[in-house]
Design an enzyme around this catalytic site. Structure first.
Site, PDB file in Angstrom:
ATOM      1  CB  VAL A 178      -1.034  -0.033   1.156  1.00 58.99           C
ATOM      2  CG1 VAL A 178      -0.376  -0.020   2.511  1.00 58.99           C
ATOM      3  CG2 VAL A 178      -2.017   1.107   1.025  1.00 58.99           C
ATOM      4  CG  MET A 179       3.522   2.339   3.228  1.00 57.37           C
ATOM      5  SD  MET A 179       2.831   3.894   3.781  1.00 57.37           S
ATOM      6  CE  MET A 179       4.298   4.884   3.997  1.00 57.37           C
TER       7      MET A 179
ATOM      8  CB  THR B 117       4.252 -11.104  -6.429  1.00 58.02           C
ATOM      9  OG1 THR B 117       5.013 -11.539  -5.303  1.00 58.02           O
ATOM     10  CG2 THR B 117       3.236 -12.137  -6.811  1.00 58.02           C
TER      11      THR B 117
ATOM     12  CB  ALA C 273      13.388  -2.875   6.660  1.00 54.21           C
TER      13      ALA C 273
ATOM     14  CB  SER D 161       6.780   9.535   8.849  1.00 52.24           C
ATOM     15  OG  SER D 161       5.789   9.453   9.843  1.00 52.24           O
TER      16      SER D 161
ATOM     17  CE  LYS E 280       9.314   6.911   9.828  1.00 56.46           C
ATOM     18  NZ  LYS E 280       9.118   5.542   9.595  1.00 56.46           N
TER      19      LYS E 280
ATOM     20  CG  HIS F  79       9.147  10.410  13.074  1.00 55.54           C
ATOM     21  ND1 HIS F  79       8.442   9.219  12.950  1.00 55.54           N
ATOM     22  CD2 HIS F  79       8.252  11.388  12.838  1.00 55.54           C
ATOM     23  CE1 HIS F  79       7.188   9.490  12.653  1.00 55.54           C
ATOM     24  NE2 HIS F  79       7.038  10.792  12.575  1.00 55.54           N
ATOM     25  CG  ASN F  80       9.344   5.367  13.540  1.00 52.61           C
ATOM     26  OD1 ASN F  80       9.066   6.391  12.914  1.00 52.61           O
ATOM     27  ND2 ASN F  80       9.241   4.183  13.011  1.00 52.61           N
TER      28      ASN F  80
ATOM     29  CD  GLU G 177       4.681   6.899  15.273  1.00 49.77           C
ATOM     30  OE1 GLU G 177       5.326   7.438  14.348  1.00 49.77           O
ATOM     31  OE2 GLU G 177       4.102   5.815  15.137  1.00 49.77           O
TER      32      GLU G 177
ATOM     33  NE  ARG H  38       4.438   1.080  21.788  1.00 47.50           N
ATOM     34  CZ  ARG H  38       4.286   1.354  20.502  1.00 47.50           C
ATOM     35  NH1 ARG H  38       4.384   0.397  19.599  1.00 47.50           N
ATOM     36  NH2 ARG H  38       4.052   2.573  20.108  1.00 47.50           N
TER      37      ARG H  38
ATOM     38  NE  ARG I  30      32.685   3.305  38.828  1.00 50.20           N
ATOM     39  CZ  ARG I  30      33.585   3.801  37.998  1.00 50.20           C
ATOM     40  NH1 ARG I  30      33.947   5.058  38.075  1.00 50.20           N
ATOM     41  NH2 ARG I  30      34.122   3.034  37.078  1.00 50.20           N
TER      42      ARG I  30
ATOM     43  CG  HIS J 121      36.841   1.733  39.823  1.00 50.43           C
ATOM     44  ND1 HIS J 121      37.327   1.000  38.765  1.00 50.43           N
ATOM     45  CD2 HIS J 121      36.099   0.879  40.562  1.00 50.43           C
ATOM     46  CE1 HIS J 121      36.883  -0.240  38.852  1.00 50.43           C
ATOM     47  NE2 HIS J 121      36.132  -0.337  39.940  1.00 50.43           N
TER      48      HIS J 121
ATOM     49  CB  SER K 140      44.646   0.500  35.346  1.00 50.29           C
ATOM     50  OG  SER K 140      45.573  -0.532  35.611  1.00 50.29           O
TER      51      SER K 140
HETATM   52  P1  2AM Z   1       5.675  -9.260  -2.886  1.00 50.74           P
HETATM   53  O1  2AM Z   1       4.416  -8.562  -3.282  1.00 50.74           O
HETATM   54  O2  2AM Z   1       6.294 -10.002  -4.010  1.00 50.74           O
HETATM   55  O3  2AM Z   1       5.532 -10.079  -1.625  1.00 50.74           O
HETATM   56  C1  2AM Z   1       5.988  -5.311   1.117  1.00 50.74           C
HETATM   57  O4  2AM Z   1       5.978  -6.564   1.692  1.00 50.74           O
HETATM   58  C2  2AM Z   1       6.682  -5.326  -0.233  1.00 50.74           C
HETATM   59  O5  2AM Z   1       7.984  -5.903  -0.094  1.00 50.74           O
HETATM   60  C3  2AM Z   1       5.974  -6.127  -1.273  1.00 50.74           C
HETATM   61  O6  2AM Z   1       6.096  -5.441  -2.488  1.00 50.74           O
HETATM   62  C4  2AM Z   1       6.748  -7.441  -1.307  1.00 50.74           C
HETATM   63  O7  2AM Z   1       6.750  -8.099  -2.547  1.00 50.74           O
HETATM   64  C5  2AM Z   1       8.138  -6.951  -1.026  1.00 50.74           C
HETATM   65  N1  2AM Z   1       9.003  -7.976  -0.454  1.00 50.74           N
HETATM   66  C6  2AM Z   1       8.928  -8.522   0.775  1.00 50.74           C
HETATM   67  N2  2AM Z   1       9.901  -9.443   0.944  1.00 50.74           N
HETATM   68  C7  2AM Z   1      10.604  -9.484  -0.195  1.00 50.74           C
HETATM   69  C8  2AM Z   1      11.747 -10.200  -0.641  1.00 50.74           C
HETATM   70  N3  2AM Z   1      12.384 -11.070   0.169  1.00 50.74           N
HETATM   71  N4  2AM Z   1      12.214  -9.962  -1.875  1.00 50.74           N
HETATM   72  C9  2AM Z   1      11.585  -9.095  -2.671  1.00 50.74           C
HETATM   73  N5  2AM Z   1      10.493  -8.369  -2.334  1.00 50.74           N
HETATM   74  C10 2AM Z   1      10.025  -8.553  -1.112  1.00 50.74           C
END
Ligand code: 2AM
Length: 482
Positions: A15-16, A37, A79, A131, A185, A188-189, A192, A288, A446, A452, A478
């Site tokens: 979606v992003m 895919t 990532a 973000s 970033k 930032h998180n 958040e 959390r 210490r 120390h 030391s």
């Molecule tokens: P996909 O649709 O082929 O699963 C978010 O998950 C995005 O990252 C999607 O576009 C997904 O592709 C891609 N993605 C996740 N793991 C991946 C991988 N190991 N190699 C390539 N694309 C990947």
């Protein structure tokens, strides 16, 4: 197939990725879309992208061929190893001066490594924080690009066009070299996490301390959203509290446990690594963990009975204290976050523009708020400001709000409500404004048990050892550190 017609290629049609492509298209850029895919490419072109100038590619080679020079490819994939896999597959099709941008939530250490490795091959790598969630990506995210600075002139137009705008200015600017964009970033998180936990504690105090009902609480957040606390997170809290379906208020039926993806934890790891007291964010991460211990908490609550007297004070006054306490605690949290940025910049030789960072967070992203405008102004006034708590505006706010922070904590204590982030704000404030800490005793201990050594007041840098008992000898340690 058209060659060299597209302004940018984007890989990753979750979606992003899809929303960023549509956003770029709205701003007149021609985008070529690709996904591992490839059925998703077909579906995207036939549905969401129908009637636009977006083009689809069914192989990486085909995608690269459609791009104008220098070729710009943006990755929005999971990532970690997926980013490295795509980089490795892309490089043979690219030439010197071409650009790869990673818009995922990558670890800044990975980004630094990729910038350095790709520079050797002539490829300009950028790690950009993105973000704002799905809606931000579609209509204007906050973008935090960093990495190889030679890439910036070639991506600036696209990035600043698609980003959110605050007071007419784009919420996107060059952050700095190597992993700076992803580091910013990450912080930032972390912030958040802190903001969300503070709001949760305020809600807890209203619900269990003051006994407010959802409608009343929603109204309080609505009021708060008209003043200094005006922000996206306060606004959505107002709406969440009010939300009802056929079974009544939804929030009351949601399980009180929260998960995490790890960027808050990364921020705290960085704080530990660089020695910066980012206590409020750390406590929000621990909160959390605590929330996840649901069964344990339920069991323990049956055993550990508490004697709590219902609140009998002035609710209106308590709510005003709570508002000011939240404002003060937020300031502390951001002061800690910016302190971490400063320390990291020093360690990595990043030339960070702190006012620019505040502006990038001012709009588009989850922590967007009116208050970030005040932070921007503080750094505009003094770009070398070492601590937000030393800026005139924030000094005044802290003077105005600190008694309310204490009053709120006193009330929470009496009601036995756990307030890890409000408490850590108070702890930090009274720590950072304390001219004589008890660490002299720490130094002495210490030296007593481990030889120390210690420094004397006014003789900084000179370390001496005392034989405290007459038995320990006069030789200092030391070989190990306590
Ligand atoms: P996909 O649709 O082929 O699963 C978010 O998950 C995005 O990252 C999607 O576009 C997904 O592709 C891609 N993605 C996740 N793991 C991946 C991988 N190991 N190699 C390539 N694309 C990947």
């Amino acid at each position: 197939m058209n060659t060299e017609v597209a302004d940018i290629g984007l890989i990753g049609l979750a979606v992003m990725g899809q929303n960023l492509i549509l956003n770029m298209n709205d701003h007149g850029f021609k985008v070529c879309a690709y996904n591992r895919t490839t059925e998703k490419v077909k579906s995207f072109i036939e549905n969401e992208a129908k009637g636009t100038q977006i083009i689809g590619a069914f192989s990486l080679e085909e995608m690269v061929r459609t791009l104008k020079k220098p070729k710009r490819v943006m990755l929005l994939v999971k990532a970690g190893s997926a980013v490295d896999e795509f980089i490795n597959k892309l490089v043979p099709h690219l030439s010197s001066g071409d650009i790869i941008i990673d818009g995922g939530n990558s670890d800044y250490h990975d980004t630094t490594r990729r910038v350095v490795e790709l520079e050797k091959k002539g490829i300009l790598f950028v790690g950009s924080g993105v973000s704002g969630g799905e809606e931000g990506a579609r209509y204007g995210p906050s973008l935090m690009p960093g990495g190889n600075p030679r890439a910036w002139p070639h991506i600036k137009n696209i990035f600043q066009a698609i980003s959110a705008k605050a007071d007419g200015e784009p919420c996107c600017d060059w952050v700095g070299e190597t992993g700076a964009g992803h580091f910013v970033k990450m912080v930032h998180n972390g912030i958040e996490y802190g903001d969300m936990q503070l709001i949760c504690e305020a809600y807890h105090i209203m619900r269990d301390g003051l006994g407010l009902n959802p409608e009343e609480m929603s109204n309080v957040f609505d009021e708060w959203n008209k003043g200094d606390l005006k922000s996206f997170l306060i606004e959505i809290t107002r709406d969440i509290l009010r939300y009802k379906n056929d079974k009544g208020y939804l929030l009351e039926r949601i399980r009180d446990t929260a998960g995490q993806k790890g960027t808050g934890k990364w921020t705290v790891n960085a704080a530990l690594e660089y020695g910066v007291p980012v206590t409020l964010i750390a406590n929000s991460v621990f909160a959390r963990f605590m929330s996840a211990l649901k069964n344990h908490r339920v069991e323990a609550s049956k055993i550990h009975k508490k004697n709590i007297k219902p609140f009998s004070g002035d609710k209106k006054q308590a709510l005003e204290h709570l508002r000011k306490a939240l404002y003060a605690a937020k300031i502390i949290s951001y002061a800690q976050g910016f302190m971490l940025l400063k320390q990291a910049a020093q360690e990595h030789n990043w030339n960070l523009n702190y006012g620019g960072i505040a502006l990038m967070w001012r709009g588009g992203c989850i922590i967007r708020s009116a208050f970030l405008g005040n932070i921007k102004q503080a750094f505009d006034k003094n770009p070398n400001l070492s601590d937000l708590l030393l800026d005139d505006f924030f000094i005044k706010v802290m003077h105005d709000c600190q008694d309310s922070l204490i009053a709120t904590l006193q009330m929470a204590l009496q009601q036995r409500i756990s307030t890890p982030t409000f408490s850590s704000a108070r702890d930090y404030y009274d720590g950072i404004t304390c001219n004589l800490s008890p660490a002299n005793l720490l130094q002495a201990m210490r030296d007593y048990f481990g030889a120390h050594t210690y420094e004397l007041m006014g003789q900084e840098g000179k370390f001496v050892h005392t034989n405290w008992t007459g038995r320990g000898g006069n030789v200092s340690a030391s070989t190990y550190d306590a």
